[in-house]
Design a protein around this motif. Structure first.
Motif, PDB file in Angstrom:
ATOM      1  N   LYS A  13       3.184  12.121  -7.217  1.00  0.00           N
ATOM      2  CA  LYS A  13       2.642  13.072  -6.360  1.00  0.00           C
ATOM      3  C   LYS A  13       2.563  12.818  -5.165  1.00  0.00           C
ATOM      4  O   LYS A  13       2.913  13.464  -4.172  1.00  0.00           O
ATOM      5  N   CYS A  14       2.250  11.570  -4.632  1.00  0.00           N
ATOM      6  CA  CYS A  14       2.159  11.031  -3.269  1.00  0.00           C
ATOM      7  C   CYS A  14       3.435  11.270  -2.639  1.00  0.00           C
ATOM      8  O   CYS A  14       3.566  11.542  -1.555  1.00  0.00           O
ATOM      9  N   ALA A  15       4.415  10.573  -3.538  1.00  0.00           N
ATOM     10  CA  ALA A  15       5.885  10.891  -2.944  1.00  0.00           C
ATOM     11  C   ALA A  15       6.466  12.255  -2.498  1.00  0.00           C
ATOM     12  O   ALA A  15       6.993  12.444  -1.437  1.00  0.00           O
ATOM     13  N   HIS A  32       0.820  -1.172   0.131  1.00  0.00           N
ATOM     14  CA  HIS A  32      -0.260  -0.087  -0.170  1.00  0.00           C
ATOM     15  C   HIS A  32       0.621   1.397   0.067  1.00  0.00           C
ATOM     16  O   HIS A  32       1.813   1.319   0.650  1.00  0.00           O
ATOM     17  N   CYS A  33       0.318   2.336  -0.632  1.00  0.00           N
ATOM     18  CA  CYS A  33       1.087   3.437  -0.527  1.00  0.00           C
ATOM     19  C   CYS A  33       1.146   4.051   0.851  1.00  0.00           C
ATOM     20  O   CYS A  33       0.218   4.092   1.541  1.00  0.00           O
ATOM     21  N   HIS A  34       2.260   4.439   1.005  1.00  0.00           N
ATOM     22  CA  HIS A  34       2.546   5.076   2.529  1.00  0.00           C
ATOM     23  C   HIS A  34       1.933   6.342   2.708  1.00  0.00           C
ATOM     24  O   HIS A  34       1.946   6.656   3.795  1.00  0.00           O
ATOM     25  N   ARG A  35       1.465   7.095   1.882  1.00  0.00           N
ATOM     26  CA  ARG A  35       0.537   8.121   2.086  1.00  0.00           C
ATOM     27  C   ARG A  35      -0.732   8.015   2.013  1.00  0.00           C
ATOM     28  O   ARG A  35      -1.539   8.253   2.897  1.00  0.00           O
ATOM     29  N   CYS A  36      -1.330   7.500   0.733  1.00  0.00           N
ATOM     30  CA  CYS A  36      -2.829   7.479   0.616  1.00  0.00           C
ATOM     31  C   CYS A  36      -3.346   6.204   0.756  1.00  0.00           C
ATOM     32  O   CYS A  36      -4.730   5.853   0.695  1.00  0.00           O
ATOM     33  N   LEU A  37      -2.629   5.253   1.159  1.00  0.00           N
ATOM     34  CA  LEU A  37      -2.902   3.669   1.429  1.00  0.00           C
ATOM     35  C   LEU A  37      -3.507   2.867   0.113  1.00  0.00           C
ATOM     36  O   LEU A  37      -4.041   1.868   0.246  1.00  0.00           O
ATOM     37  N   TYR A  55       5.458   4.540  -2.851  1.00  0.00           N
ATOM     38  CA  TYR A  55       4.262   5.517  -2.750  1.00  0.00           C
ATOM     39  C   TYR A  55       3.539   4.807  -4.395  1.00  0.00           C
ATOM     40  O   TYR A  55       4.147   4.198  -5.061  1.00  0.00           O
ATOM     41  N   CYS A  56       2.382   5.271  -4.254  1.00  0.00           N
ATOM     42  CA  CYS A  56       1.290   4.989  -5.481  1.00  0.00           C
ATOM     43  C   CYS A  56       1.970   5.811  -6.806  1.00  0.00           C
ATOM     44  O   CYS A  56       1.638   5.470  -7.868  1.00  0.00           O
ATOM     45  N   SER A  57       2.306   7.117  -6.440  1.00  0.00           N
ATOM     46  CA  SER A  57       2.422   8.176  -7.697  1.00  0.00           C
ATOM     47  C   SER A  57       3.734   8.861  -7.208  1.00  0.00           C
ATOM     48  O   SER A  57       3.923   9.083  -5.866  1.00  0.00           O
TER      49      SER A  57
HETATM   50 ZN   LIG Z   1      -0.679   7.307  -2.727  1.00  0.00          ZN
END
Ligand SMILES: [Zn+2]
Ligand SMILES: [Zn+2]
Length: 702
Positions: free
Chosen positions: A318-320, A292-297, A314-316
């Motif tokens: 942007k999230c990173a 899972h993305c460490h920011r948005c899950l 991260y998923c992207s």
């Molecule tokens: Zn994310």
């Protein structure tokens, strides 16, 4: 586990036991958290820091080129066996480390993504591979994959552009053998045919449209509490504290609160913390942190690794970036320590980072002043509660007798802001002195580490220049006044978490082999703070149910709630259990009982795989009985079991019982998860399918 790893906990307990009785007494009496923190500050000695350092060593989250190579090789092995999901995970582990072969890792991952049908992600990885210097001789191969992706996505013009690029590369490249050249040219002509076929079939946008429409749900917001619906109001009295009450009769399934987490921290998953010795080989197991993305899950496919550590993914891009700007730049160098101290310490740190130093500092200072006022008033012989109420009333500046409820802003609004988080109850008096000592010592360890690291957070809103501040930090053995403020706030948050932490959970489908009935389990993704949801008092017999989408929570009524009744919620049971005692006999017995249910469930799965639907249904009915007895007939757990039974009956053509079960499952699941839930939708599809069967067929089968 949210609490620190056991060995640190045990160490802190031993340290507590060895303290001078008068110091223990002082710590037990220190009511303001600031005092507790200051008293503990000199107690974390270099030897303790050294111990913590050794404990954290196996959780090392740095980047290692050897690990990158190892994971890439392991990924290749899986890829050759056509185990693309496993290969994808291993390539993701590879790209989270740095190596000279980074471009190959990304290229290999793009191939796995391609086989799994994730074409957009595949394209992104191809771009990443090229940005990292993908070797020229391999270019035709990766460009052809790119063409295929573009064609499958219906992006014909771009595909045509890439094809001509490959053609010229092949024409120019002298090193290609004639066989390779032949293979490539044949592939190109195949792709050209595909492109031509695509051109004659229009791409549908209907699907995308209907999806966005589904997301629009009716939403009547509350005027006083952000993120809450108008059917609830915020009340306050000395016995219940702050609590939410129904302003009208509420039906089961009605939305009550929809809120974005103020802060959430991904649970690292078990295997990371099980390792005890320094590692010699790298762990190929997949944990929560890989999924899972460490920011948005969001569930990860082609993860983007943090530039500084091998842990955060991260998923992207942007999230990173957002994570880096808001908190991870400070957390990154503390990775191993945070994994050792546990998720609660981590949430406490992230909360102050997200809030920003200016906000934290102003609330801590305000709190100290209010506290001084209270002391003066107490000296005059008034009780604390009376004073709190009257000072709160003065703050409100309104003519009304109604005092301002703590956590509300000056206009009487309760927003999900840092002010609301800061005012969540700590129940400091209910924690044992020993436990408070463990929390304090953990926070002191974080503060000392922050002193060594780059302190960009303090530059926000602080008038001192950053470089001057940094020099000051490194020089003094003492903590700076700024870090003392942060430490006090973090300790506050850590204690709050014991009664306000919300476990963010998700149903994870485990598609094991070719099992026809989906197996699903509830997993804990993260620990989060939701300031509005936290207003709900705890009850073991709640009238609400929560579901999550990413880092957002939705609270729904799970039963009819008459007007005027309090709305209550069952908090994280894991924490609840820890708060009480570790094991009580009743829980143990019921766990055993549940085990029988699990066995029945597994038997049902087995028979379903063999296509023996009647046997499968029989075992599942037993499992449902046990789940119903344990969680209640309208619980979400029962809903999931009913869903499985519906699938089995559907597959076995037991039409009338299937329809009946579909109805029950749908009723239960839509109350807990809402009408847009994937399982609810699948149930509706099953029903539609059964009702469309010709009557003659129905009679024959039954
Ligand atoms: Zn994310
Ligand atoms: Zn990092």
């Amino acid at each position: 586990m949210d609490l620190p790893v056991e060995r640190w906990e045990a160490y802190a307990r031993r340290k507590w036991a060895s303290l001078e009785p008068c110091l223990q007494q002082q710590l037990s009496l220190a009511v303001p958290l600031g005092d507790t923190f200051l008293l503990c500050l000199p107690l974390l000695q270099p030897a303790d820091e050294e111990f913590l350092h050794r404990l954290a060593a196996p959780n090392w989250v740095g980047k290692d080129p050897r690990a990158a190579l190892f994971y890439k090789e392991e990924g290749n092995k899986r890829f050759q066996k056509k185990e693309y999901t496993a290969a994808l995970m291993l390539y993701s582990k590879a790209v989270s480390h740095n190596s000279p072969e980074m471009s190959l890792c990304y290229a290999n991952r793009s191939a796995a993504l391609f086989h799994l049908g994730h074409f957009e992600d595949c394209l992104e990885d191809i771009d990443r591979a090229q940005a990292k210097g993908y070797p020229n001789r391999l270019q035709p191969k990766i460009l052809l994959r790119k063409t295929e992706c573009l064609l499958l996505l219906g992006r014909l013009q771009e595909a045509a552009g890439v094809i001509s690029k490959v053609e010229s590369k092949i024409a120019m490249d002298q090193s290609l053998t004639s066989t390779t050249r032949q293979i490539l040219l044949r592939k190109i002509s195949q792709l050209k045919v595909k492109a031509h076929e695509k051109e004659s079939s229009p791409v549908s946008v209907l699907e995308a449209l209907s999806k966005t429409q589904k997301d629009l749900e009716f939403w009547e917001e509350n005027g006083k509490i952000s993120s809450a619906f108008s059917s609830v109001s915020l009340n306050f009295n000395s016995c219940r504290g702050r609590h939410l009450v129904a302003t009208k009769d509420i039906l089961p399934g009605e939305n009550l609160v929809k809120e974005e987490a103020f802060v959430s921290v991904l649970s690292p998953g078990k295997s990371l913390l099980l390792q005890d010795s320094a590692e010699t080989t790298w762990d190929t197991r997949v944990t929560n942190g890989d999924l899972h993305c460490h920011r948005c899950l969001k569930q990860l496919l082609a993860s983007v690794p943090c530039g500084g550590c091998s842990y955060a993914k991260y998923c992207s891009k942007k999230c990173a970036q957002l994570a880096w700007e808001h908190y991870h730049s400070t957390e990154c160098p503390l990775g191993a320590l945070l994994l050792t101290l546990g998720v609660f310490s981590h949430v406490a740190l992230r909360t102050v980072l997200v809030a920003g130093f200016a906000e934290v500092s102003s609330l801590v200072k305000q709190f100290h002043e209010d506290d001084k006022e209270l002391h003066k008033a107490e000296a005059r012989g008034k009780s604390r509660d009376e004073t709190r109420d009257s000072t709160a009333g003065m703050e409100g500046l309104s003519e009304k007798a109604e005092p301002l409820i703590p956590g509300c802003e000056d206009d009487g609004q309760y927003r999900g802001s840092y002010q609301a988080v800061f005012n969540l109850l700590t129940h400091a008096e209910k924690h044992s002195p020993e436990h408070k000592f463990l929390c304090s010592l953990s926070i002191v360890a974080i503060c000392k580490k922050l002193r060594e690291a780059d302190l960009t957070i303090l530059s926000q809103g602080s008038c001192e220049s950053q470089s001057k501040l940094k020099a000051h930090m490194k020089m003094s053995a003492e903590l700076s006044p700024e870090l003392k403020i942060l430490g006090e706030a973090m300790l506050r948050h850590m204690l709050q978490l014991h009664c306000n932490a919300q476990a963010v959970t998700a149903i994870r489908e485990s598609e094991s082999g070719d099992s026809i009935v989906a197996d699903s389990e509830q997993v804990r993704l993260a620990t989060a703070l939701f300031p509005v949801t936290s207003l709900l008092n705890h009850s073991c017999d709640p009238n609400t149910s929560v579901t999550f989408r990413g880092t957002a929570v939705t609270v729904r009524a799970s039963q009819p709630i008459p007007r005027g009744q309090e709305i209550v919620h069952c908090y994280d049971q894991a924490v609840e259990l820890l708060m009480r005692c570790r094991v009580d006999a009743e829980n143990f017995l019921s766990a055993e009982h549940m085990l029988v249910g699990e066995i029945e469930d597994h038997l049902a799965q087995g028979y379903a795989t063999l296509g023996k639907w009647q046997e499968a249904a029989r075992h599942l009915r037993c499992s449902i009985q046990i789940v119903e007895a344990h969680h209640g007939p309208s619980s979400v757990e029962t809903g999931h079991e009913l869903f499985k039974l519906a699938q089995i009956l559907f597959n076995g053509f037991a039409v009338s019982e299937a329809l009946c079960t579909i109805q029950r499952a749908e009723t239960v699941l839509s109350v807990h998860c809402g009408p847009q839930n994937a399982q609810v939708q699948e149930l509706q599809e099953m029903r539609a399918c059964l009702l469309e069967l010709p009557r003659s067929l129905l009679h024959r089968v039954e």
